[in-house]
Scaffold this motif. Structure first.
Motif, PDB file in Angstrom:
ATOM      1  N   ILE A 203       0.722  -1.136  -0.091  1.00 16.44           N
ATOM      2  CA  ILE A 203       0.063  -0.118  -0.081  1.00 16.44           C
ATOM      3  C   ILE A 203       0.864   1.225   0.048  1.00 16.44           C
ATOM      4  O   ILE A 203       0.374   2.216  -0.760  1.00 16.44           O
ATOM      5  N   HIS A 204       1.892   1.423   0.858  1.00 15.80           N
ATOM      6  CA  HIS A 204       2.816   2.556   0.681  1.00 15.80           C
ATOM      7  C   HIS A 204       3.379   2.613  -0.557  1.00 15.80           C
ATOM      8  O   HIS A 204       3.584   3.602  -1.172  1.00 15.80           O
ATOM      9  N   ASP A 205       3.940   1.459  -1.160  1.00 17.04           N
ATOM     10  CA  ASP A 205       4.514   1.609  -2.683  1.00 17.04           C
ATOM     11  C   ASP A 205       3.297   1.977  -3.491  1.00 17.04           C
ATOM     12  O   ASP A 205       3.743   2.914  -4.427  1.00 17.04           O
ATOM     13  N   VAL A 206       2.312   1.373  -3.589  1.00 21.86           N
ATOM     14  CA  VAL A 206       1.301   1.844  -4.547  1.00 21.86           C
ATOM     15  C   VAL A 206       0.931   3.347  -4.525  1.00 21.86           C
ATOM     16  O   VAL A 206       0.751   4.010  -5.397  1.00 21.86           O
ATOM     17  N   THR A 207       1.021   3.806  -3.188  1.00 21.92           N
ATOM     18  CA  THR A 207       0.265   4.998  -2.798  1.00 21.92           C
ATOM     19  C   THR A 207       1.593   6.105  -3.302  1.00 21.92           C
ATOM     20  O   THR A 207       1.014   7.125  -3.798  1.00 21.92           O
ATOM     21  N   ALA A 208       2.547   5.789  -3.030  1.00 23.92           N
ATOM     22  CA  ALA A 208       3.650   6.741  -3.430  1.00 23.92           C
ATOM     23  C   ALA A 208       3.914   6.664  -4.799  1.00 23.92           C
ATOM     24  O   ALA A 208       4.031   7.869  -5.466  1.00 23.92           O
ATOM     25  N   ARG A 209       3.582   6.006  -5.648  1.00 21.16           N
ATOM     26  CA  ARG A 209       3.710   5.814  -7.130  1.00 21.16           C
ATOM     27  C   ARG A 209       2.741   6.511  -7.440  1.00 21.16           C
ATOM     28  O   ARG A 209       2.583   7.183  -8.582  1.00 21.16           O
ATOM     29  N   GLY A 210       1.272   6.437  -6.881  1.00 20.22           N
ATOM     30  CA  GLY A 210       0.230   7.058  -7.405  1.00 20.22           C
ATOM     31  C   GLY A 210       0.319   8.663  -7.238  1.00 20.22           C
ATOM     32  O   GLY A 210      -0.007   9.535  -7.981  1.00 20.22           O
ATOM     33  N   ILE A 211       1.091   9.170  -6.093  1.00 21.71           N
ATOM     34  CA  ILE A 211       1.195  10.458  -5.871  1.00 21.71           C
ATOM     35  C   ILE A 211       2.137  10.879  -6.809  1.00 21.71           C
ATOM     36  O   ILE A 211       1.981  12.160  -7.566  1.00 21.71           O
ATOM     37  N   ALA A 212       3.092  10.411  -7.260  1.00 21.34           N
ATOM     38  CA  ALA A 212       4.218  10.731  -8.251  1.00 21.34           C
ATOM     39  C   ALA A 212       3.566  10.658  -9.752  1.00 21.34           C
ATOM     40  O   ALA A 212       3.817  11.896 -10.390  1.00 21.34           O
ATOM     41  N   ASP A 213       2.343   9.898  -9.963  1.00 16.74           N
ATOM     42  CA  ASP A 213       1.965   9.956 -11.360  1.00 16.74           C
ATOM     43  C   ASP A 213       0.787  10.953 -11.336  1.00 16.74           C
ATOM     44  O   ASP A 213       0.469  11.249 -12.521  1.00 16.74           O
ATOM     45  N   VAL A 231      -6.809   6.098  -5.119  1.00 18.13           N
ATOM     46  CA  VAL A 231      -7.392   7.374  -5.939  1.00 18.13           C
ATOM     47  C   VAL A 231      -8.007   8.289  -4.680  1.00 18.13           C
ATOM     48  O   VAL A 231      -7.907   9.534  -4.880  1.00 18.13           O
ATOM     49  N   LEU A 232      -8.515   7.749  -3.851  1.00 13.50           N
ATOM     50  CA  LEU A 232      -9.287   8.784  -2.885  1.00 13.50           C
ATOM     51  C   LEU A 232      -8.264   9.302  -1.955  1.00 13.50           C
ATOM     52  O   LEU A 232      -8.244  10.441  -1.679  1.00 13.50           O
ATOM     53  N   VAL A 233      -7.068   8.593  -1.767  1.00 10.87           N
ATOM     54  CA  VAL A 233      -6.179   9.154  -0.629  1.00 10.87           C
ATOM     55  C   VAL A 233      -5.362  10.226  -1.440  1.00 10.87           C
ATOM     56  O   VAL A 233      -5.220  11.067  -0.845  1.00 10.87           O
ATOM     57  N   VAL A 234      -4.909   9.782  -2.551  1.00 14.00           N
ATOM     58  CA  VAL A 234      -4.125  10.974  -3.234  1.00 14.00           C
ATOM     59  C   VAL A 234      -4.860  12.333  -3.707  1.00 14.00           C
ATOM     60  O   VAL A 234      -4.291  13.258  -3.404  1.00 14.00           O
ATOM     61  N   SER A 235      -6.243  11.880  -4.076  1.00 12.09           N
ATOM     62  CA  SER A 235      -7.189  13.011  -4.245  1.00 12.09           C
ATOM     63  C   SER A 235      -7.112  14.012  -3.202  1.00 12.09           C
ATOM     64  O   SER A 235      -6.926  15.264  -3.042  1.00 12.09           O
ATOM     65  N   ALA A 236      -7.376  13.472  -1.815  1.00 12.50           N
ATOM     66  CA  ALA A 236      -7.364  14.004  -0.681  1.00 12.50           C
ATOM     67  C   ALA A 236      -6.124  14.825  -0.234  1.00 12.50           C
ATOM     68  O   ALA A 236      -6.129  15.952   0.129  1.00 12.50           O
ATOM     69  N   ILE A 237      -4.991  14.051  -0.706  1.00 13.38           N
ATOM     70  CA  ILE A 237      -3.850  14.935  -0.218  1.00 13.38           C
ATOM     71  C   ILE A 237      -3.628  15.852  -1.102  1.00 13.38           C
ATOM     72  O   ILE A 237      -3.048  17.177  -0.731  1.00 13.38           O
ATOM     73  N   PHE A 238      -3.746  16.017  -2.473  1.00 20.73           N
ATOM     74  CA  PHE A 238      -3.695  17.078  -3.306  1.00 20.73           C
ATOM     75  C   PHE A 238      -4.620  18.263  -3.197  1.00 20.73           C
ATOM     76  O   PHE A 238      -4.514  19.297  -3.418  1.00 20.73           O
ATOM     77  N   TRP A 239      -5.814  17.899  -2.632  1.00 18.30           N
ATOM     78  CA  TRP A 239      -6.738  18.805  -2.379  1.00 18.30           C
ATOM     79  C   TRP A 239      -6.613  19.544  -0.981  1.00 18.30           C
ATOM     80  O   TRP A 239      -6.670  20.803  -1.083  1.00 18.30           O
ATOM     81  N   THR A 240      -5.973  18.901   0.030  1.00 18.39           N
ATOM     82  CA  THR A 240      -5.392  19.727   1.002  1.00 18.39           C
ATOM     83  C   THR A 240      -4.367  20.470   0.617  1.00 18.39           C
ATOM     84  O   THR A 240      -4.109  21.630   1.230  1.00 18.39           O
ATOM     85  N   ARG A 241      -3.362  19.919  -0.180  1.00 15.15           N
ATOM     86  CA  ARG A 241      -2.065  21.130  -0.700  1.00 15.15           C
ATOM     87  C   ARG A 241      -2.930  21.948  -1.277  1.00 15.15           C
ATOM     88  O   ARG A 241      -2.503  23.280  -1.028  1.00 15.15           O
ATOM     89  N   GLY A 242      -3.926  21.771  -2.139  1.00 21.94           N
ATOM     90  CA  GLY A 242      -4.380  23.011  -3.079  1.00 21.94           C
ATOM     91  C   GLY A 242      -5.018  23.974  -1.915  1.00 21.94           C
ATOM     92  O   GLY A 242      -4.888  25.176  -2.365  1.00 21.94           O
ATOM     93  N   VAL A 243      -5.972  23.594  -1.105  1.00 25.54           N
ATOM     94  CA  VAL A 243      -6.410  24.345  -0.190  1.00 25.54           C
ATOM     95  C   VAL A 243      -5.543  25.451   0.612  1.00 25.54           C
ATOM     96  O   VAL A 243      -5.632  26.644   0.815  1.00 25.54           O
ATOM     97  N   THR A 244      -4.478  24.732   1.101  1.00 22.10           N
ATOM     98  CA  THR A 244      -3.397  25.331   1.995  1.00 22.10           C
ATOM     99  C   THR A 244      -2.710  26.436   1.084  1.00 22.10           C
ATOM    100  O   THR A 244      -2.531  27.621   1.541  1.00 22.10           O
ATOM    101  N   ASP A 245      -2.372  26.228  -0.253  1.00 22.01           N
ATOM    102  CA  ASP A 245      -1.893  26.947  -1.073  1.00 22.01           C
ATOM    103  C   ASP A 245      -2.580  28.431  -1.427  1.00 22.01           C
ATOM    104  O   ASP A 245      -2.278  29.247  -1.575  1.00 22.01           O
TER     105      ASP A 245
END
Length: 304
Positions: A203-213, A231-245
């Motif tokens: 899970i750590h590996d596929v999530t890290a590769r999903g973030i990079a992709d 898809v759900l986890v990475v979307s939440a990560i980038f949404w949080t980053r987008g809101v912060t920025d």
């Protein structure tokens, strides 16, 4: 009184015989019930190898039980049997041995559960089914969903090496490091611990590769290429980053429009041709995207 005196000895004899018969039947039924439960367990060479003391005790009980049943079959008359007090003693001995075997079996299963705590999710019978065939890792498959929520099967090749895990929806996540069950030498709990660690690594590996992709291609393409959880986890990560920025740059309104645009693109995908798995993933993503867009909209409305 004279009549009573002449019948007293005969009545006492019958009373003693019937009491012996009652004790015999009580112990017989108890022994039969326990023997029927334990016999399939100790028919497994793997179980006997792991529990030699209990296996030897069950062997004694099994010999006595079979001999007793054979003699009863050969001479089934109840009155002669009811006079055999030594048969009652044998049955009592069998029940004492069976009780000791059951205590040993419970301690054995407890030891296995302490080594691999997810075994606590399984009943004794389910654990014994697994442990009775330690050379066959596939015997674990029917019980995986109780031990690991969301995991339906493991990919086990002809060499008994585990390479991936699958959900009931047939979503497959490959292991970063394959698990060789042969190295555990029949200790199911040992290779299951390795599988558990392999799941975390995968899970750590596929999530890290999903973030990079995620940043390498359009989101509408990306959501169709990765496992649902990624898809759900990475979307939440980038949404949080987008809101912060957006809050830091005071561009929340522009980010709200981007969230709406991303949401509509996913909705357009849902209206198209999808596999059942993709539709389930995007359905969950739409719910999350709607909530995420509404949060940003509330920030804009309150001029935060």
């Amino acid at each position: 009184m004279p009549a009573r005196a002449c019948l007293q000895e005969r009545a006492s004899s019958w009373e003693s015989m019937l009491q012996t018969l009652q004790d015999m039947l009580d112990n017989w039924l108890q022994c039969q019930s326990t023997w029927l439960y334990l016999e399939p367990i100790f028919s497994s060479a793997d179980i006997v190898k792991q529990m030699p003391e209990e296996g030897a005790k069950f062997g004694r009980v099994d010999d006595m039980w079979r001999a007793m049943m054979q003699s009863t079959f050969d001479a089934p008359a109840v009155i002669p049997i009811a006079r055999e007090k030594e048969r009652v003693d044998k049955l009592i001995e069998c029940n004492m041995l069976l009780e000791a075997i059951q205590k040993g079996l419970a301690a054995y299963l407890e030891k296995k559960r302490l080594f691999f705590p997810r075994f606590f999710f399984l009943s004794n019978d389910e654990m014994l089914e697994i442990l009775s065939e330690t050379k066959d890792p596939t015997r674990v498959q029917p019980h995986l969903k109780k031990c690991f929520e969301g995991v339906h099967t493991l990919d086990i090749d002809d060499e008994l090496v585990i390479t991936a895990m699958n959900s009931v929806e047939k979503e497959r996540v490959p292991f970063k490091h394959a698990v060789d069950t042969n190295k555990a030498r029949g200790a199911v709990e040992k290779w299951l611990l390795e599988v558990e660690a392999g799941m975390f690594d995968a899970i750590h590996d596929v999530t890290a590769r999903g973030i990079a992709d995620y940043a390498a291609k359009p989101r509408s393409e990306w959501v169709l290429e990765w496992p649902g959880m990624v898809v759900l986890v990475v979307s939440a990560i980038f949404w949080t980053r987008g809101v912060t920025d957006a809050l830091a740059a005071n561009t929340a309104a522009a980010y709200e429009r981007k969230c709406t645009s991303d949401l509509m693109k996913v909705v357009d995908l849902v209206r198209g041709q999808l596999t059942g798995l993709q539709r389930a993933t995007l359905g969950a993503l739409v719910v999350m995207d709607v909530h995420a867009r509404d949060v940003v909209s509330a920030l804009v409305e309150k001029q935060i």
